[in-house]
Write a protein that holds these residues in place. Structure first.
Motif, short mmCIF file in Angstrom:
data_model
loop_
_atom_site.label_atom_id
_atom_site.label_comp_id
_atom_site.label_asym_id
_atom_site.label_seq_id
_atom_site.Cartn_x
_atom_site.Cartn_y
_atom_site.Cartn_z
N VAL A 1 54.67 56.71 -23.89
CA VAL A 1 54.01 57.59 -24.86
C VAL A 1 52.73 56.94 -25.36
O VAL A 1 52.72 55.75 -25.71
CB VAL A 1 54.94 57.90 -26.05
N PHE A 2 51.65 57.71 -25.39
CA PHE A 2 50.38 57.23 -25.96
C PHE A 2 50.02 58.08 -27.16
O PHE A 2 50.56 59.17 -27.36
CB PHE A 2 49.26 57.23 -24.92
N VAL A 3 49.12 57.57 -27.99
CA VAL A 3 48.71 58.28 -29.20
C VAL A 3 47.23 58.61 -29.13
O VAL A 3 46.45 57.93 -28.45
CB VAL A 3 49.00 57.44 -30.46
N GLY A 4 46.86 59.66 -29.83
CA GLY A 4 45.46 60.08 -29.85
C GLY A 4 45.20 61.03 -30.99
O GLY A 4 45.91 61.02 -32.00
N SER A 5 44.18 61.86 -30.81
CA SER A 5 43.76 62.74 -31.89
C SER A 5 43.81 64.22 -31.55
O SER A 5 44.05 65.05 -32.42
CB SER A 5 42.34 62.38 -32.34
N THR A 6 43.57 64.59 -30.28
CA THR A 6 43.56 66.00 -29.90
C THR A 6 44.22 66.18 -28.54
O THR A 6 44.27 65.26 -27.72
CB THR A 6 42.12 66.56 -29.81
N VAL A 7 44.71 67.39 -28.31
CA VAL A 7 45.34 67.72 -27.03
C VAL A 7 44.33 67.65 -25.90
O VAL A 7 44.60 67.11 -24.82
CB VAL A 7 45.98 69.12 -27.11
#
Length: 340
Positions: A72-78
Motif C-alpha cells: 500500500v502506498f499513500v498520496g493525495s489524489t486518485v
C-alpha cells in the motif's frame, strides 16, 4: 456491537444524505485533528507524531482491503495515484472503463492518447461482457459515483484473468462500507474523504508486486527515499517507493477514522447502509438494491430537498442520495416527506 451503539461519535445535522460527496468525521478523528492544529499553531511539536498517523492509516487501509501494508502506498489524489500505472502501459494499449466512470479514472489514461493508448467504454450492465480479447486494462470503479451501481468484482477479476488484462479499481465510493478483498486485483486506489470520513488530501493505493515491478515511481521524493539531501536515490523495494509526500493533517484525521471503521466492522456498516438505502428506495417505489447510493429520476427533488434542509446531490440530472454509518431512519423519513 451494532452501528447504533456508535451513533454518539457523530453530530450530523438531520438530513445529511451526501456521503458520496464527502463523509462526516467521527469524534476521534475530529479531536485528533484539532490537537494537531493546536500544536502546529504554537510550534509545540515536530512533524514526526503527525507522520505516525500516516503509518497507522496505511496499515488500517491495508487491513480493510485484505492486503499487506507493504503493498500500500499513500498520496493525495486518485488521478496522481494512477499516473505511474498509466505511464507503464505499452504504446497502443486499450483501456476499458465504464461509460459513466468518474473522470479521475479516465483522464490519467486518456492523456497518453499520443502514444496510441485507447480508452473504450461500456455501460455498467454490459461491462463484464465487454472484457474481451484486445483489452489490456480494465479500469473501473467498484461503486459508480453517478449511479451507485456495485461492480460484480469476482466476475470482472475472472474475466480480466482470462484475457490477461490488468484490473485497476477506483474504490473511492466503496472502501468504508462495502466489504472488499484485493485478491486477483492488480491495483486499487481510493480517496478517503468520502466513506472513510477523513479530511480531503489522504489517498491510498494498492499495487500488486507483479504490477509494481512494471511501474516507475514518477513521484519519487524525500518521503519515499532514505535521505533528505544528496544525489543518491534509494527507494524501498515495496509499494512505499510510490508514496507521495503526505499532507500530514489529512492523515492525522484519517487514522482514527479508518480504525473506527475496523472496530465497527464493514459487514455491519454495509448492512446498516443498504437497509436505509432500500427503505428510501421503497418510499420512492423502487425495487431494493445492493448499494448505499440511491440514484433516481425524481423531478423537482433538488428544490424540495433544499426547502426541507435535506442535503443530497444531483448527478447527471438524477437525484443521488447516499447513506452511511451516521444516517438514520429519521433521515430517510425526512427525505421522503420532503419529496411527498
Amino acid at each position: 456491537m451494532a452501528v447504533a451503539d456508535y451513533a454518539h461519535l457523530w453530530e450530523p445535522r438531520p438530513g445529511w444524505l451526501n456521503t458520496a460527496s464527502y463523509g462526516l468525521p467521527p469524534r476521534p478523528a475530529w479531536e485528533a485533528l484539532q490537537v494537531a492544529l493546536a500544536d502546529w499553531h504554537v510550534g509545540a511539536t515536530s512533524w514526526e507524531p503527525w507522520d505516525a498517523s500516516t503509518v497507522r492509516a496505511r496499515e488500517s487501509f491495508a487491513r480493510l482491503i485484505g492486503a499487506p501494508a507493504a503493498d500500500v502506498f499513500v498520496g493525495s489524489t486518485v488521478s496522481a495515484a494512477l499516473a505511474p500505472i498509466a505511464a507503464a502501459l505499452p504504446d497502443g494499449a486499450k483501456v476499458l472503463t465504464d461509460s459513466v466512470e468518474f473522470t479521475s479514472n479516465v483522464f490519467p489514461w486518456q492523456v497518453h492518447a499520443d502514444r496510441g493508448i485507447e480508452v473504450v467504454t461500456a455501460p455498467s450492465e454490459d461491462f463484464v461482457a465487454a472484457i474481451r480479447p484486445g483489452v489490456d486494462v480494465v479500469a473501473v470503479s467498484v461503486v459508480q459515483s453517478a449511479t451507485g451501481t456495485v461492480l460484480d468484482l469476482p466476475a470482472v477479476v475472472a474475466a480480466g484473468r482470462r484475457i490477461g488484462a490488468l484490473v485497476v479499481l477506483d474504490a473511492s465510493q466503496a472502501v468504508g462500507w462495502l466489504p472488499l478483498d484485493v485478491t486477483g486485483v492488480d491495483a486499487l486506489v481510493a480517496h478517503s474523504y468520502k466513506w472513510m470520513m477523513a479530511p480531503r488530501g489522504a489517498t491510498f493505493g494498492y499495487l500488486s508486486p507483479a504490477l509494481r515491478d512494471r511501474c516507475r515511481p514518477l513521484h519519487a521524493n524525500w518521503y519515499a527515499g532514505s535521505s533528505y539531501y544528496g544525489a543518491t536515490m534509494e527507494l524501498p523495494a515495496d509499494a512505499r517507493a510510490f508514496d507521495q509526500s503526505p499532507a500530514w493533517f489529512s492523515f492525522v484525521g484519517a487514522a482514527p477514522a479508518l480504525e473506527l471503521l475496523e472496530e465497527i466492522g464493514i459487514a455491519e456498516i454495509h448492512r446498516h447502509n443498504v437497509a436505509l438505502a432500500n427503505e428510501f428506495r421503497a418510499g420512492l417505489g423502487l425495487p431494493p438494491s445492493d448499494s448505499a447510493i440511491v440514484s433516481a429520476d425524481v423531478p423537482g427533488a433538488d428544490e424540495a430537498f433544499k426547502a426541507a434542509g435535506v442535503r443530497a446531490a444531483v448527478r447527471d440530472g438524477r437525484l443521488r442520495a447516499s447513506f452511511h454509518v451516521y444516517s438514520t431512519r429519521a433521515d430517510v423519513q425526512l427525505a421522503l416527506d420532503a419529496l411527498s
